[in-house]
Enzyme design. Structure first.
Site, PDB file in Angstrom:
ATOM      1  N   ASN A   1       0.805  -1.219   0.000  1.00  0.00           N
ATOM      2  CA  ASN A   1       0.000   0.000   0.000  1.00  0.00           C
ATOM      3  C   ASN A   1       0.844   1.278   0.000  1.00  0.00           C
ATOM      4  OD1 ASN A   1      -1.570  -2.068   2.159  1.00  0.00           O
ATOM      5  ND2 ASN A   1      -2.725  -1.363   0.390  1.00  0.00           N
TER       6      ASN A   1
ATOM      7  N   ILE B   1       1.131   6.980  -0.146  1.00  0.00           N
ATOM      8  CA  ILE B   1       0.434   6.031   0.726  1.00  0.00           C
ATOM      9  C   ILE B   1      -1.012   5.868   0.293  1.00  0.00           C
ATOM     10  CG2 ILE B   1      -0.292   5.580   3.108  1.00  0.00           C
ATOM     11  CD1 ILE B   1       1.995   7.721   3.813  1.00  0.00           C
ATOM     12  N   CYS B   2      -1.479   4.621   0.295  1.00  0.00           N
ATOM     13  CA  CYS B   2      -2.873   4.370  -0.020  1.00  0.00           C
ATOM     14  C   CYS B   2      -3.592   3.982   1.264  1.00  0.00           C
ATOM     15  CB  CYS B   2      -2.968   3.231  -1.035  1.00  0.00           C
ATOM     16  SG  CYS B   2      -4.606   3.058  -1.707  1.00  0.00           S
ATOM     17  N   LEU B   3      -4.264   4.958   1.880  1.00  0.00           N
ATOM     18  CA  LEU B   3      -4.961   4.691   3.139  1.00  0.00           C
ATOM     19  C   LEU B   3      -6.210   5.576   3.203  1.00  0.00           C
ATOM     20  CD1 LEU B   3      -4.770   3.146   5.858  1.00  0.00           C
ATOM     21  CD2 LEU B   3      -3.588   5.126   6.790  1.00  0.00           C
TER      22      LEU B   3
ATOM     23  N   GLN C   1      -1.168   0.091  -3.566  1.00  0.00           N
ATOM     24  CA  GLN C   1      -0.620   1.329  -4.119  1.00  0.00           C
ATOM     25  C   GLN C   1       0.538   0.957  -5.031  1.00  0.00           C
ATOM     26  OE1 GLN C   1      -1.217   4.823  -3.445  1.00  0.00           O
ATOM     27  NE2 GLN C   1       0.280   5.158  -5.022  1.00  0.00           N
TER      28      GLN C   1
END
Lengths: 333, 227
Positions: free
Chosen positions: B79, B87-89, B122
């Site tokens: 991610n 960052i993929c959050l 990600q």
């Protein structure tokens, strides 16, 4: 974006999420609009909607250009209920979505009991925005000092709830302070009291209202978490998520729409009765020309509201009109 | 308008219990709009023992808008982009709430290191590595750019996260990256790294070379300049 198939232009639009029912109408009008666009392929592409000096595109700038008459400010001025009926007759956006002769009738029924409507901004915070305006307006009109004292005590209680749930003070104290400030300002004789016009102006200010909306979101979340056993079945039925997940994803983030769970929690936490009239397809189920309403009466056992007992003795302070995805404020005759 | 009073409170609150949480936030500039945070790699994960630095930029609408966060320390995680640290959050996007703080966001990043979310990757490379080369030894960071080029030639729509399909390979690579980029000694080396960077060598190469020669700057330079 588009291709030619057998001489006709076909638009290939992609979506970042599945269409919501309230967006279907908008999408249909977009397609109609696109139909009228003639693409001349021999002409070089150019930007019609220019960026600003910093090279960014703003929807707001576009809207201002497209609506030289000015953008409607929310909450709107008071409109007679006939405006709502007219909206359904002329087949505006919301009306088309609800498709309805039947709703047309419902609106007339509504007109027998209600005099006016005030629309609020449809940004997913409309329940809280409606609640804010409606409540502050009630205090401004009634000058009910006892009510202000009562709700102030409840707000204090909400603060303790959040503290006991482990929220750090600095995450919520500014939002609480701003709400109490607004409350004080609608009581006359407090030195910095405001007029009705000023309340409308202030309720249009993005920054102030965002803080108040966030205050309500904190209060709602705190109440749901405090009584998680009570709310759990409602939440499971609605979203199939845990209380914790629900509060984190559907209550605390700005722009998340409110459902009956939010309304029950806010009404209980602040001890404010709310009436919601439903103008949607479910109205059809009744078979007759009536508009469904539901009264949210603060949970009993509350020392401040114990007097009532039977629900019909409590007059809702706030009356809202619900149409799928949106709440506006209604004014009884 | 950023609520500076709140940011100030957040910083002192966070740094007060840094010994317990290991999470620290310091300003990068004097206006509090540009901060940097550090989180320790969670124990029992390939990131254990590493210290991860995160760049934090506060947008105008903070705390109504989420802080912009990006890993500065290179990290191997489905991610997190191994290229630029993006960052993929969800809580850094549409699930942000003013009820959250910079510290809770950093705690969430730490949790993300412990529990990757493979459905929402990600980093396509981390996700696709196994799919393209079923038999892989832990990936050396130096091979990475070349491999990335190869991988990007193939456009694959099926997400098959490496860490799910072949956890040992994933963990091995992640641990190697932690060793190379996130260990205290590599952070203590900042001056040497900076010097070599100024000479025009790429960062990955500088760090791995320094590590290979036991942080000896002269030896590293010799190694970097063949012939």
């Amino acid at each position: 974006m588009y291709s030619r198939r057998a001489g006709a232009v076909v638009w290939n639009l992609s979506f970042s999420h599945p269409l919501n029912d309230w967006e279907v109408g908008d999408f249909a009008s977009l397609l109609t609009l696109l139909e009228s666009v003639v693409v001349t392929e021999s002409v070089r592409d150019r930007r019609v909607w220019a960026s600003n000096s910093s090279g960014r595109f703003y929807v707001k700038a576009y809207l201002e250009e497209a609506n030289p008459g000015g953008i409607v400010a929310f909450p709107t001025q008071l409109e007679p209920l006939s405006a709502l009926a007219a909206e359904y007759q002329s087949g505006s956006r919301l009306a088309r979505k609800n498709k309805g002769l039947f709703l047309c009738v419902s609106v007339h029924v509504l007109g027998e009991e209600y005099a006016a409507i005030r629309r609020t901004r449809g940004d997913g915070n409309c329940f809280f925005r409606s609640f804010m305006f409606s409540y502050l307006e009630h205090i401004l009109d009634s000058q009910d000092k006892a009510e202000v004292d009562r709700i102030t005590a409840h707000v204090e209680q909400c603060k303790k709830t959040l503290q006991s749930l482990g929220y750090a003070d600095f995450t919520f104290e500014d939002f609480f302070a701003l709400f109490l400030e607004q409350l004080e300002s609608v009581l006359q004789g407090s030195g910095n009291s405001i007029s009705h016009d000023e309340l409308v102006t202030r309720s249009r200010d993005q920054s102030t209202t965002d803080y108040v909306v966030m205050f309500f979101r904190f209060v709602t979340s705190g109440e749901i978490r405090r009584r998680s056993e009570f709310f759990e079945p409602f939440i499971m039925g609605l979203t199939n998520s845990t209380v914790e997940q629900f509060c984190k994803s559907a209550v605390e983030p700005m722009g998340e729409e409110s459902d009956h769970v939010h309304i029950i929690a806010l009404s209980d936490a602040l001890g404010v009765p709310i009436r919601v009239l439903y103008l949607d397809r479910s109205s059809c189920d009744t078979g007759g020309v009536s508009v469904n309403h539901h009264d949210f009466i603060p949970a009993s056992g509350d020392p401040h509201n114990a007097a009532g007992g039977s629900s019909d003795t409590i007059n809702p302070i706030i009356t809202l009109l619900y149409r799928p995805g949106h709440y506006d404020i209604l004014y009884p005759k | 308008m950023v609520d500076f009073a709140r940011v100030q409170k957040e910083l002192s609150e966070c740094n007060r219990d840094v010994t317990i949480s290991g999470i620290r936030i310091v300003p990068q500039s004097d206006n509090l709009l540009h901060l940097s945070g550090t989180i320790p790699g969670p124990i029992g994960t390939p990131y254990e023992g590493g210290t991860f630095k995160i760049d934090i930029i506060l947008p105008d609408g903070y705390p109504f808008e989420p802080p912009k966060m990006q890993f500065i320390t290179k990290v191997w995680h489905p991610n997190i982009s191994s290229q630029n640290g993006a960052i993929c959050l969800d809580i850094l996007k549409d699930q942000w709430s003013p009820a959250l703080t910079l510290k809770t966001a950093l705690l969430s990043l730490q949790a993300l290191l412990s529990a990757p979310e493979p459905d929402d990757p990600q980093d396509a490379v981390v996700a696709q590595q196994v799919l393209l080369s079923p038999v892989l030894t832990p990936m050396h960071p130096l091979d990475f750019h070349l491999s990335f080029f190869q991988y990007s030639l193939v456009s694959i729509c099926v997400w098959a996260p490496q860490y799910l399909r072949d956890y040992p390979t994933f963990a091995g690579t992640a641990r190697y990256w932690t060793e190379t980029f996130a260990k205290t000694n590599s952070i203590g080396n900042e001056e040497k790294v900076q010097k070599l960077l100024e000479m025009g060598f790429p960062e990955d190469l500088v760090r791995t070379t320094l590590k290979e020669v036991g942080d000896d700057e002269t030896m590293a330079l010799e190694k970097l300049c063949p012939g």
